[in-house]
Scaffold this motif. Structure first.
Motif, PDB file in Angstrom:
ATOM      1  N   ILE A 214      11.077   3.913  -2.604  1.00  0.00           N
ATOM      2  CA  ILE A 214      10.051   4.548  -1.773  1.00  0.00           C
ATOM      3  C   ILE A 214       8.802   4.861  -2.594  1.00  0.00           C
ATOM      4  O   ILE A 214       7.684   4.569  -2.192  1.00  0.00           O
ATOM      5  CB  ILE A 214      10.610   5.838  -1.110  1.00  0.00           C
ATOM      6  N   GLY A 216       7.810   3.487  -5.387  1.00  0.00           N
ATOM      7  CA  GLY A 216       7.156   2.330  -5.987  1.00  0.00           C
ATOM      8  C   GLY A 216       6.635   1.317  -4.997  1.00  0.00           C
ATOM      9  O   GLY A 216       5.700   0.562  -5.299  1.00  0.00           O
ATOM     10  N   PHE A 217       7.211   1.252  -3.811  1.00  0.00           N
ATOM     11  CA  PHE A 217       6.929   0.099  -2.957  1.00  0.00           C
ATOM     12  C   PHE A 217       6.488   0.439  -1.537  1.00  0.00           C
ATOM     13  O   PHE A 217       6.286  -0.455  -0.736  1.00  0.00           O
ATOM     14  CB  PHE A 217       8.163  -0.813  -2.903  1.00  0.00           C
ATOM     15  N   THR A 218       6.378   1.716  -1.217  1.00  0.00           N
ATOM     16  CA  THR A 218       5.966   2.033   0.151  1.00  0.00           C
ATOM     17  C   THR A 218       4.657   2.825   0.156  1.00  0.00           C
ATOM     18  O   THR A 218       4.254   3.371  -0.862  1.00  0.00           O
ATOM     19  CB  THR A 218       7.029   2.895   0.876  1.00  0.00           C
ATOM     20  N   THR A 219       4.043   2.854   1.316  1.00  0.00           N
ATOM     21  CA  THR A 219       2.788   3.599   1.440  1.00  0.00           C
ATOM     22  C   THR A 219       3.039   5.106   1.274  1.00  0.00           C
ATOM     23  O   THR A 219       2.203   5.822   0.734  1.00  0.00           O
ATOM     24  CB  THR A 219       2.139   3.340   2.804  1.00  0.00           C
ATOM     25  N   PHE A 222       3.028   5.772  -2.296  1.00  0.00           N
ATOM     26  CA  PHE A 222       1.651   5.697  -2.795  1.00  0.00           C
ATOM     27  C   PHE A 222       0.904   7.000  -2.501  1.00  0.00           C
ATOM     28  O   PHE A 222       0.139   7.486  -3.319  1.00  0.00           O
ATOM     29  CB  PHE A 222       0.943   4.503  -2.152  1.00  0.00           C
ATOM     30  N   ARG A 223       1.153   7.533  -1.319  1.00  0.00           N
ATOM     31  CA  ARG A 223       0.521   8.820  -0.970  1.00  0.00           C
ATOM     32  C   ARG A 223       0.942   9.906  -1.952  1.00  0.00           C
ATOM     33  O   ARG A 223       0.109  10.651  -2.482  1.00  0.00           O
ATOM     34  CB  ARG A 223       0.947   9.267   0.432  1.00  0.00           C
ATOM     35  N   ASN A 225       2.196   9.641  -5.016  1.00  0.00           N
ATOM     36  CA  ASN A 225       1.687   9.395  -6.369  1.00  0.00           C
ATOM     37  C   ASN A 225       0.195   9.683  -6.462  1.00  0.00           C
ATOM     38  O   ASN A 225      -0.279  10.239  -7.448  1.00  0.00           O
ATOM     39  CB  ASN A 225       1.934   7.940  -6.769  1.00  0.00           C
ATOM     40  N   THR A 226      -0.547   9.285  -5.440  1.00  0.00           N
ATOM     41  CA  THR A 226      -1.998   9.464  -5.493  1.00  0.00           C
ATOM     42  C   THR A 226      -2.360  10.947  -5.483  1.00  0.00           C
ATOM     43  O   THR A 226      -3.190  11.393  -6.271  1.00  0.00           O
ATOM     44  CB  THR A 226      -2.672   8.740  -4.308  1.00  0.00           C
TER      45      THR A 226
ATOM     46  N   TYR B 350      -4.171   5.108 -12.365  1.00  0.00           N
ATOM     47  CA  TYR B 350      -3.696   3.955 -11.590  1.00  0.00           C
ATOM     48  C   TYR B 350      -4.284   2.675 -12.182  1.00  0.00           C
ATOM     49  O   TYR B 350      -5.332   2.689 -12.833  1.00  0.00           O
ATOM     50  CB  TYR B 350      -4.169   4.055 -10.143  1.00  0.00           C
ATOM     51  N   PHE B 361      -4.961   1.197   1.267  1.00  0.00           N
ATOM     52  CA  PHE B 361      -3.587   0.954   0.829  1.00  0.00           C
ATOM     53  C   PHE B 361      -2.611   0.789   1.985  1.00  0.00           C
ATOM     54  O   PHE B 361      -1.595   0.140   1.839  1.00  0.00           O
ATOM     55  CB  PHE B 361      -3.115   2.106  -0.083  1.00  0.00           C
ATOM     56  N   TRP B 370       5.369  -0.102   6.560  1.00  0.00           N
ATOM     57  CA  TRP B 370       5.608   0.950   5.585  1.00  0.00           C
ATOM     58  C   TRP B 370       5.585   0.418   4.152  1.00  0.00           C
ATOM     59  O   TRP B 370       5.463   1.164   3.197  1.00  0.00           O
ATOM     60  CB  TRP B 370       6.975   1.566   5.898  1.00  0.00           C
ATOM     61  N   ARG B 372       4.389  -1.710   0.891  1.00  0.00           N
ATOM     62  CA  ARG B 372       3.194  -2.216   0.248  1.00  0.00           C
ATOM     63  C   ARG B 372       3.425  -3.664  -0.185  1.00  0.00           C
ATOM     64  O   ARG B 372       4.502  -4.026  -0.632  1.00  0.00           O
ATOM     65  CB  ARG B 372       2.851  -1.366  -0.991  1.00  0.00           C
TER      66      ARG B 372
END
Lengths: 359, 502
Positions: A214, A216-219, A222-223, A225-226, B350, B361, B370, B372
């Motif tokens: 989740i 590493g690979f999902t939006t 990403f939310r 982590n950002t 990043y 993104f 869902w 990436r």
């Protein structure tokens, strides 16, 4: 072209895994310092470590005990990791874990006449839900009221411990018992064993891989982590800081609660306040030892679980007090954060002398 | 008289880069030496060597005739070398006097003698003509004043050689003028000054000598008398730079973005945009000129959803929008190069690849639902790095590894990649080297030629003048005039900016 793309993708993963050298050196240094202390006391460190690690990893019973100890540690480590990824330091894992442990114990003894699988799932869900509730309080205060999560989670730890003690010694107390503890959970709700091995561990490990995927690979990842890395840029990019912080804390608490539930349903079979002390705080050590990487949590938790499992035999064989394990853990935490500390000082030196000189 | 600073044949090799290649230069008392060079030209390494922070592989550095000892930074500072950093080293909640004496306080007994401190500071500031209020709190002061405090802090320690690192990057045009006259006064009183800057007209205005570095080599030493801005630019980048942008006639279309009666408050809750009306057309660059702090920032932030507007309307393609967050503004068709790229524009830890899709993104093709799509993200990164000339060994490197100009190119690449109808560029070339400035300018122009409506806000009047088709002058929270850039008079605009003409 496609080779180049693969290369870029590869290096992203490498960057995600981070350096494993620091944690390994931290563990070895801690052991080295501890051996000096043992030598000063006239004890034999080689014998102590040999006993510690043969007990923990030398037999299938030993490994089973180690994995049993490691199970809640994996989950508390994951709880801390999830928080850190979103830029939150969840010190409240201990309280969230206790809440989950008690809630699942209640679900385990008070609810009956359920098919075993349903009952187990329900008890786990209880643990998750109540842990999440405690996490959500801190999450709400952080996201919408601006109260620092370290303050609220420390305070919530105290509050939760008080409440949990009260519940375990009054309404949920086992009748006709001097000890403060709940009744034992029903046999049907006990987590099954795979041979010697506790199934809870595999559940926790699966969750670690799920969280890795989740993040590493999902939006959603990403939310998280950002927001953790630069919340202003996250806001600019259309990621709601408040929502992300709130849910990060909620899920962090939920995972911690699940850690308590797995401990109750798989190891202790009841809730007894003194049983789970320290599991939440070990989670902080494990998260840092695992480089704040969900899969890295697993070896960290196994190592520390093994130390906990082997501590008694170490005392028996080498005369070393089991508290040595606490000392080891404290030193591991110190050495694993030392590079962070030295980097911080290096950076602050840069700020004053060379900061802003461009590159 | 011997030179204050004498650098002879200094070389420094880093793995893969020769950061300094046999560099010699000297600075005498009373002299202003401008050190020019793009990011990565070797200026930092040279300065670190001067402070004893980097050990040169060969060569010698002397201060006041004595060679320096590597690592002895404190000793070097005590010999009278001072530096004013680009990022100020001040305690925001303390007063001017407290900041200046910090670390070396006049005492009476156990206590700090504030009376003596104030007297000392007033004496110091009259001596150098740098007026400050010793009792003002730093965070309440404008940036130019804060910088003055930094300079006083350095001067208090009997500085003989003062290094100013990009001192004008954060200043308004007036503050820049004041600073330049301070620099000249200091030189007159015998201080040797090293001025590091990107801005060529400042070099022309103030320097006695100009030393140009490129790729670690000393390209040449010249003086404002012998050359002009174009000549300096050519020395810096090794080719001639078109400082005067080749701008074709705008093909102006209909109104895309319309602002009516906008009122916005600043961080201190003071009304700083006091009723602005503006219409931005398709295919034009509308420049907003103004002295910083006259409401431009708040105006732009309100359009881009980064700041709440008190009153007024923002109409995009005929549709009135509500108060939005940045995402809403993006959805409504506004791309935005933010003023503070480190804070809002990038996540520096990043990868470049992730930064290039930061606000996309969760959109196709970078995410399927869902999940990436890392392959698409990498593909996009490779294409963008090539197209926007982002200088990096690999798009998987972190954004923090890039120089200022290349960081900005990442932001520009991302914001232009979607071809949205409105582009808002706030200070798009601040702190960016000459080569990147030229590139970014051309990108803004080609966005215009593709039919985007471009709103450009810049503290650099030259930038506004050379890029804009129309110029709106903002002063005191209002737009005081809109002029056609063709034949626009620099002095007239300057007077409008200062609020003199109505």
């Amino acid at each position: 072209m496609s080779k180049l793309i693969d290369e870029v993708k590869d290096s992203r993963r490498k960057y995600d895994v981070g350096s494993w050298i620091v944690p390994i050196i931290a563990v070895l240094t801690a052991m080295l310092v501890a051996s000096v202390l043992m030598l000063i006391q006239g004890l034999d460190p080689m014998l102590a470590y040999k006993s510690l690690f043969t007990t923990a990893f030398g037999s299938s019973e030993g490994i089973a005990a180690t994995l049993g100890k490691a199970t809640p540690l994996v989950l508390s480590g994951l709880a801390v990791t999830l928080g850190l990824r979103a830029g939150l330091f969840n010190i409240g894992v201990q309280g969230q874990l206790l809440t989950g442990a008690l809630a699942s114990a209640w679900a385990g003894y008070a609810l009956s006449n359920l098919p075993p699988l349903v009952h187990i799932a329900l008890a786990l869900a209880f643990g998750f839900f109540f842990g999440a509730l405690v996490g959500a309080i801190a999450g709400y205060l952080k996201a919408f009221r601006g109260v620092h999560e370290v303050i609220t989670t420390i305070m919530l730890n105290s509050i939760v411990m008080g409440i949990v003690d009260y519940l375990a010694s009054n309404p949920f107390k086992e009748a006709d018992q001097a000890l403060t503890r709940t009744p034992q959970i029903l046999d049907s709700v006990r987590l099954p064993m795979f041979g010697n091995f506790p199934s809870g561990f595999f559940l926790a490990a699966a969750l670690a891989f799920l969280m890795w995927w989740i993040l590493g690979f999902t939006t959603t990842g990403f939310r998280f982590n950002t927001v953790g890395r630069n919340r202003f840029a996250a806001w600019y990019a259309g990621i709601s800081y408040k929502k992300t912080i709130f849910f990060a804390m909620l899920f962090s608490g939920g995972i911690a609660g699940l850690g308590g539930a797995v401990e109750t349903l798989g190891i202790t079979y009841r809730f007894e306040p003194a049983f789970n002390l320290g599991l939440g705080f070990d989670g902080i050590t494990i998260a840092l030892l695992g480089r704040v990487h969900p899969v890295g949590i697993i070896p960290g938790a196994i190592l520390i679980g093994g130390m906990r499992a082997g501590a008694a035999d170490m005392q028996f064989d080498a005369g070393v007090a089991p508290e040595l394990v606490d000392l080891l853990l404290a030193m591991i935490l110190f050495f694993v954060t030392a590079p962070l500390i030295s980097r911080f000082f290096k950076n602050s030196a840069n700020r004053s002398l060379t900061g802003g000189w461009g590159n | 008289m011997s030179a204050l600073l004498e650098i002879t044949g200094v070389s420094k090799q880093y793995p893969g880069v020769l950061a300094n290649d046999n560099i010699s230069l000297s600075v005498s008392a009373g002299e202003v030496v401008a050190l020019l060079g793009e990011n990565g030209a070797g200026k930092s390494t040279l300065l670190k060597a001067v402070f004893g922070l980097v050990k040169p592989d060969s060569g010698e550095i002397k201060i006041g005739g004595e060679p320096i000892i590597f690592g002895d930074t404190a000793g070097i500072i005590s010999r009278g070398v001072g530096m004013v950093h680009q990022h100020f080293q001040l305690v925001p909640v303390m007063t001017v006097a407290e900041n200046i004496i910090l670390g070396d306080e006049p005492k009476s007994g156990l206590f700090i003698n504030m009376k003596a401190a104030r007297a000392e500071i007033i004496a110091l500031s009259t001596r150098y003509g740098l007026e400050v209020d010793p009792d003002a709190v730093i965070e309440d002061l404008p940036v130019g004043m804060q910088q003055r405090v930094e300079i006083l802090k350095a001067l208090r320690k009997d500085v003989k050689l003062l290094i100013l690192d990009e001192p004008t990057a954060v200043l308004t045009p007036q503050e820049i003028d004041e600073l330049l006259s301070v620099v000249r006064n200091l030189a007159k009183s015998g201080v040797g000054i090293v001025l590091i800057t990107h801005k060529l007209h400042e070099v022309m205005a103030v320097a006695d000598r100009v030393v140009v570095l490129r790729g670690g080599k000393l390209i040449g030493t010249t003086s404002p008398k012998e050359t002009d801005e174009a000549g300096l630019a050519q020395m810096m980048v090794g080719r001639s730079v078109v400082l005067q942008v080749n701008r074709t006639e705008a093909k102006r279309g209909g109104v895309v973005l319309e602002v009516k009666g906008m009122q916005v408050r600043d961080d201190r809750k003071i009304l700083s945009v006091k009723g602005v009306d503006l219409a931005l057309h398709k295919g034009e660059i509308l420049g907003i000129a103004g002295v910083e702090g006259n409401g431009q920032r708040e105006f732009v932030e309100a359009i881009c959803g980064m700041r709440h507007r008190e009153a007024g309307e923002v109409i995009i393609n005929g549709v009135a929008t509500k108060n939005m967050d940045p995402h809403g503004a993006h959805e409504a068709g506004i791309s935005h190069i933010p003023e503070d790229r480190e804070k809002h524009g990038l996540v520096s830890s990043y990868s470049i690849a992730d930064n290039l899709i930061l606000n996309q993104f969760d959109q196709e093709p970078f995410a399927k639902g869902w999940i990436r799509n890392l392959a698409e993200i990498s593909k996009n990164a490779i294409a963008m790095v090539a197209k926007f000339d982002i200088r990096t060994p690999s798009p998987s490197n972190t954004a923090s590894s890039l120089s200022g100009g290349n960081k900005q190119k990442v932001v520009v690449a991302r914001e232009l990649s979607e071809d949205l109808p409105v582009l808002i560029a706030a200070q798009p070339t601040r702190g960016v080297d000459v080569g990147s400035i030229e590139f970014i300018h051309n990108q803004l122009l080609s966005a215009r030629d593709r039919g985007a409506a471009v709103l450009l806000v810049s503290a650099e009047l030259d930038e506004i003048l050379s890029l804009s088709d129309r110029i709106a002058v903002m002063s005191g929270g209002k737009i005081v005039a809109i002029v056609d850039s063709k034949g626009a008079d620099r002095n007239y605009i300057g007077r409008l900016m200062a609020g003199l003409d109505k």
